[in-house]
Design a protein around this motif. Structure first.
Motif, short mmCIF file in Angstrom:
data_model
loop_
_atom_site.label_atom_id
_atom_site.label_comp_id
_atom_site.label_asym_id
_atom_site.label_seq_id
_atom_site.Cartn_x
_atom_site.Cartn_y
_atom_site.Cartn_z
N ARG A 146 0.83 -1.20 0.00
CA ARG A 146 0.00 0.00 0.00
C ARG A 146 0.87 1.25 0.00
NH1 ARG A 146 -4.00 -0.20 4.89
NH2 ARG A 146 -4.19 1.97 4.24
N THR A 147 0.45 2.25 -0.76
CA THR A 147 1.14 3.53 -0.79
C THR A 147 0.63 4.39 0.36
OG1 THR A 147 1.32 3.41 -3.19
CG2 THR A 147 1.59 5.59 -2.17
N ILE A 148 1.56 4.84 1.20
CA ILE A 148 1.18 5.70 2.32
C ILE A 148 1.00 7.13 1.82
CG2 ILE A 148 1.84 6.55 4.60
CD1 ILE A 148 1.23 3.55 4.44
N GLN A 149 -0.17 7.67 2.08
CA GLN A 149 -0.49 9.01 1.59
C GLN A 149 -0.16 10.07 2.65
OE1 GLN A 149 -4.49 9.26 0.05
NE2 GLN A 149 -4.42 7.18 -0.82
N ASP A 150 0.07 11.27 2.15
CA ASP A 150 0.27 12.41 3.04
C ASP A 150 -1.09 12.85 3.58
OD1 ASP A 150 0.93 14.72 4.34
OD2 ASP A 150 1.78 15.75 2.59
N VAL A 151 -1.22 12.85 4.92
CA VAL A 151 -2.52 13.19 5.52
C VAL A 151 -2.41 14.42 6.42
CG1 VAL A 151 -3.42 10.84 5.41
CG2 VAL A 151 -2.06 11.54 7.40
N ILE A 190 -11.73 11.74 8.82
CA ILE A 190 -10.61 11.36 9.69
C ILE A 190 -10.37 9.84 9.64
CG2 ILE A 190 -9.84 11.27 12.09
CD1 ILE A 190 -11.29 13.92 12.52
N HIS A 191 -11.46 9.05 9.66
CA HIS A 191 -11.31 7.59 9.53
C HIS A 191 -10.55 7.25 8.26
CE1 HIS A 191 -13.60 6.12 12.91
NE2 HIS A 191 -14.66 6.87 12.61
N GLN A 192 -10.91 7.90 7.16
CA GLN A 192 -10.26 7.61 5.88
C GLN A 192 -8.79 8.04 5.91
OE1 GLN A 192 -11.81 5.88 3.25
NE2 GLN A 192 -9.63 5.70 2.76
N ALA A 193 -8.51 9.14 6.58
CA ALA A 193 -7.12 9.62 6.68
C ALA A 193 -6.27 8.60 7.43
CB ALA A 193 -7.09 10.98 7.37
N ILE A 194 -6.84 8.00 8.48
CA ILE A 194 -6.10 6.99 9.25
C ILE A 194 -5.81 5.78 8.38
CG2 ILE A 194 -6.28 5.40 11.21
CD1 ILE A 194 -7.99 7.58 12.60
N ARG A 195 -6.78 5.37 7.55
CA ARG A 195 -6.55 4.22 6.67
C ARG A 195 -5.53 4.55 5.58
NH1 ARG A 195 -12.24 3.37 7.45
NH2 ARG A 195 -12.81 4.50 5.56
N ASP A 196 -5.57 5.80 5.08
CA ASP A 196 -4.67 6.18 4.00
C ASP A 196 -3.24 6.41 4.46
OD1 ASP A 196 -6.81 6.06 2.29
OD2 ASP A 196 -7.17 8.24 2.24
N GLY A 197 -3.07 6.89 5.68
CA GLY A 197 -1.76 7.35 6.11
C GLY A 197 -0.97 6.38 6.97
N PHE A 198 -1.60 5.27 7.41
CA PHE A 198 -0.92 4.37 8.34
C PHE A 198 -1.28 2.92 8.05
CE2 PHE A 198 -1.80 8.45 10.24
CZ PHE A 198 -0.57 8.83 10.74
N LEU A 199 -0.31 2.03 8.29
CA LEU A 199 -0.52 0.60 8.08
C LEU A 199 -0.91 -0.08 9.39
CD1 LEU A 199 2.48 -0.38 5.76
CD2 LEU A 199 0.07 -0.15 5.11
N GLY A 200 -1.91 -0.92 9.36
CA GLY A 200 -2.25 -1.77 10.50
C GLY A 200 -3.10 -1.13 11.57
N PRO A 231 -7.11 -1.80 0.53
CA PRO A 231 -7.09 -0.47 -0.09
C PRO A 231 -8.43 -0.12 -0.73
CG PRO A 231 -5.14 -1.73 -0.68
CD PRO A 231 -6.06 -2.69 0.01
N ARG A 232 -8.84 1.14 -0.55
CA ARG A 232 -10.16 1.53 -1.06
C ARG A 232 -10.19 1.63 -2.58
NH1 ARG A 232 -10.88 8.00 0.07
NH2 ARG A 232 -8.76 8.65 -0.47
N ASP A 233 -9.00 1.78 -3.21
CA ASP A 233 -8.97 1.88 -4.66
C ASP A 233 -8.80 0.51 -5.33
OD1 ASP A 233 -6.42 1.45 -3.76
OD2 ASP A 233 -5.47 2.92 -5.09
N PHE A 308 -3.97 -13.09 -12.65
CA PHE A 308 -4.62 -12.44 -11.52
C PHE A 308 -5.03 -11.00 -11.84
CE2 PHE A 308 -1.45 -15.44 -9.82
CZ PHE A 308 -2.26 -16.25 -9.07
N SER A 309 -6.13 -10.57 -11.25
CA SER A 309 -6.56 -9.17 -11.34
C SER A 309 -7.54 -8.90 -10.21
CB SER A 309 -7.21 -8.88 -12.70
OG SER A 309 -8.41 -9.63 -12.84
N TYR A 310 -7.76 -7.63 -9.93
CA TYR A 310 -8.78 -7.24 -8.95
C TYR A 310 -10.00 -6.71 -9.67
CZ TYR A 310 -5.16 -7.69 -5.39
OH TYR A 310 -4.18 -8.18 -4.56
N VAL A 311 -11.16 -7.12 -9.22
CA VAL A 311 -12.43 -6.71 -9.85
C VAL A 311 -13.41 -6.29 -8.76
CG1 VAL A 311 -12.14 -8.18 -11.88
CG2 VAL A 311 -13.30 -9.09 -9.86
N ASP A 312 -14.41 -5.52 -9.17
CA ASP A 312 -15.42 -5.02 -8.22
C ASP A 312 -16.53 -6.03 -7.95
OD1 ASP A 312 -14.13 -2.56 -7.93
OD2 ASP A 312 -15.09 -1.75 -9.72
#
Length: 657
Positions: A146-151, A190-200, A231-233, A308-312
């Motif tokens: 996962r890519t850690i985003q700037d939050v 804020i919940h989304q920021a925690i998921r985007d910016g930190f692992l675990g 990951p949400r994406d 392999f691939s990811y699908v919705d």
């Protein structure tokens, strides 16, 4: 037609005879073929790279021969009938036992061995877009970290420091609290920021006194299905190609699920594929990283995962357009002219769309006997048909069945039944926990899909018998009262599938249709029956079995039969073939996806080859049986009984021993 004048609903009560010798079988088959012609209207080489498999398992073994059949009832000297639980008769299961009797072509049949090796049967699913599903890529997945985003724009610097410290320590006993307003949208941010910016880290909203806070704890990012770890994406499902050799689809999925330590219910598929074959199909699994699936390949035997691939969206049962089959028929006795005539006939006329022998089980007791007992709510009969002794199995399970039949002590027997016989174990566990006489509840111990398979098998048996009688009496042209679909997509309908109402052929519109438009119903409470003599045939057959055509609803909704429609004749598409001359019966004459992917070279025909083979490629709609297409070509019985005897009497088979 040796039984053309017999009442079709009496077929399960025909005299029980020992299987004939191969020579007698051939003579009878040839006579039968001639009658139909006059009356019809119209394992790999040792050098090959193997897929973690055992070479010897490719050929058909004696344990896979179905040597006996236990009838639902049988006539005694005084004309009364015994229940199946009272007696055991020896009779090899043949096509006539499941209503398969007719041919539609006029060519002369010939002998060939079907599925001498499981590698002679290659199946590729055709997806809903019309693409052939193939294993073409088994390379390692790309980095999925996962890519850690700037939050910093969503969290304060103080909160970020606390969360970073929590992540570094990985202390599950420590919590961080972030004060938030009553605004739900702000809390979600804020919940989304925690998921985007930190692992675990995992966050929840809580009340502390008169304030709302977000509680954050360390939950390990490997928690497979938690929102914080996915990951949400990324699509919620991993889609992949399952390539398997000599395994059932469900057996393969159960094995993969066990190794991943997840439930089999997290997997989805469009349809099951043949066991004795090399097959490729799409599978989806809920929130499972590609890396975990890929890493299984080094431990799997006779299986390979790739593409392999990811699908919705997950796959749904029936979400396919059909299957492509590449089939090798070995030790062909017909000359080139006979073979060409037979294959041209299949291409132009098609074949009777019977349910094949696989539908009725691989043991000596047909699955439709169990289904018939279930429809009668005769739970004891159903249980005993599943557990009763039968010939042709390994010594271990044979001894277990004998003990059950003599002592009827489920608890005592459970420790002795091999784990691989999961169905019998589940049933015995049910009897042990529910009581030895509580057959109804014990039967529920078996998976629902398996119980439904028994009931649907009875429908299939009735359908086969009715279609045989319709072809025998009406021939291969539409008649007034037949049912037809105008939509060409209605080639096969399963009992659980969606249906549309067919049209009835009348004197005014009969010229608009051919036999390829005609459908026959699987019996049920929500279908139309033909408006001609065939309606009476259904009624007579069900009455003979103690059932009413007017009341196929069951007190248990699972066993209520709505019915369905199925085309009488199927014409395959994309038909092509090649003739091979060969000497070595252990050489594969067709490449599977895995062999193509690993660089195997296709075997070429030998000028001095003493044995002849046909490599046939056809595409069929869902729920159609390729073995029934082969039956129309050869005009011989496709049962394991007949095929095994044919193998034993051929030079090809002897060379393989």
């Amino acid at each position: 037609m040796s039984e053309g004048n017999a009442s079709f609903h009496d077929r399960s009560y025909l005299p029980l005879l020992k299987c004939l010798t191969l020579t007698q079988n051939m003579e009878m088959e040839q006579k039968e073929n001639n009658k139909h012609c006059s009356q019809s209207e119209g394992g790999p080489s040792p050098k090959r790279q193997k897929l973690n498999s055992s070479e010897g398992q490719d050929s058909l073994t004696a344990s896979e021969i179905a040597p006996a059949i236990v009838p639902q009832t049988s006539a005694t000297e005084n004309g009364t009938f015994h229940k199946a639980s009272d007696v055991i008769y020896e009779k090899l299961l043949r096509e006539t036992d499941v209503g398969i009797t007719e041919y539609i072509s006029q060519h002369k049949g010939f002998n060939a061995i079907l599925k001498q090796r499981y590698s002679d049967f290659v199946v590729n699913e055709i997806d809903i877009n019309g693409d052939i599903v193939q294993l073409t890529d088994i390379s390692p997945p790309k980095n999925e970290e996962r890519t850690i985003q700037d939050v910093t724009d969503r969290l304060s610097s103080e909160d970020i420091k606390k969360l970073q410290k929590l992540t570094e320590k990985k202390d599950k006993s420590t919590s961080v609290y972030i004060e938030v307003a009553d605004d739900k949208a702000e809390r979600t941010k804020i919940h989304q920021a925690i998921r985007d910016g930190f692992l675990g880290l995992e966050s929840t909203t809580e009340e502390r006194g008169d304030k709302r806070v977000i509680k954050v704890v360390f939950r390990n990012s490997n928690s497979r299905n938690s929102r914080s770890s996915w990951p949400r994406d990324r699509g919620n499902y991993c889609k992949f190609v399952l390539y398997k050799e000599n395994k059932d689809t469900m057996d393969a999925i159960n094995l993969i699920a066990k190794k991943l330590r997840i439930k089999p219910g997290q997997f989805q598929y469009s349809g099951t594929k043949d066991r004795r074959a090399k097959t490729s199909q799409h599978i989806t699994v809920f929130r499972t990283p590609i890396k975990r699936l890929y890493e299984l390949n080094k431990d799997l035997k006779n299986l390979c995962l790739g593409n392999f691939s990811y699908v919705d969206e997950c796959l749904k049962l029936g979400q396919l357009l059909g299957n492509r089959f590449i089939i090798v028929l070995r030790n062909v006795s017909g000359d080139d002219e006979q073979v060409t005539q037979a294959l041209e006939s299949l291409k132009e006329k098609g074949f009777t769309n019977y349910y094949g022998m696989q539908r009725f089980g691989t043991t000596s007791i047909p699955t439709y006997h169990v289904g018939r007992a279930i429809l009668h709510s005769n739970w004891k009969e159903a249980v005993e048909l599943i557990l009763k002794p039968r010939e042709g199995e390994d010594d271990e399970i044979t001894e277990c069945r004998r003990i059950w039949w003599e002592k009827r002590n489920a608890k005592e027997l459970l420790s002795k039944v091999p784990k691989r016989h999961s169905l019998e174990r589940l049933l015995l566990q049910g009897l042990a926990s529910q009581g030895s006489n509580n057959y109804c509840n014990a039967l529920v111990s078996i998976p629902r899909n398996t119980r439904l398979m028994y009931v649907h098998s009875y429908q299939s048996y009735v359908w086969n018998a009715m279609v045989s009688r319709r072809i025998n009496q009406f021939g291969l042209t539409p008649v007034v009262g037949d049912l037809v679909f105008d939509n060409s997509d209605c080639s096969a309908r399963d009992p659980d599938g969606s249906r549309e109402r067919p049209h009835v052929i009348t004197a005014e519109n009969i010229n608009n249709y051919t036999i390829h438009d005609v459908v026959m119903p699987l019996p049920g409470y929500d279908i139309m029956y033909p408006e001609n003599e065939a309606h009476t045939w259904y009624r007579e057959m069900l009455e003979k079995d103690g059932l009413s055509i007017d009341n196929l609803r069951h007190s248990n909704k699972d066993y209520s039969l709505p019915g369905a429609y199925r085309k009488v004749i199927i014409k395959p598409s994309n038909v092509s073939w090649q003739l091979y001359n060969y000497n070595d019966p252990t050489v594969s004459l067709v490449l599977s996806d895995y062999e193509t992917l690993t660089g195997e070279k296709e075997v070429q025909s030998l000028e001095d080859g003493k044995l002849k083979a046909i490599k046939l490629c056809i595409t069929l709609p869902p729920s159609c049986y390729a073995t029934m297409a082969i039956r129309e070509i050869l005009k011989t019985d496709t049962s394991s009984c007949y095929q095994s005897r044919l193998m034993e009497d051929t030079t090809d088979c002897k060379a393989d021993q």
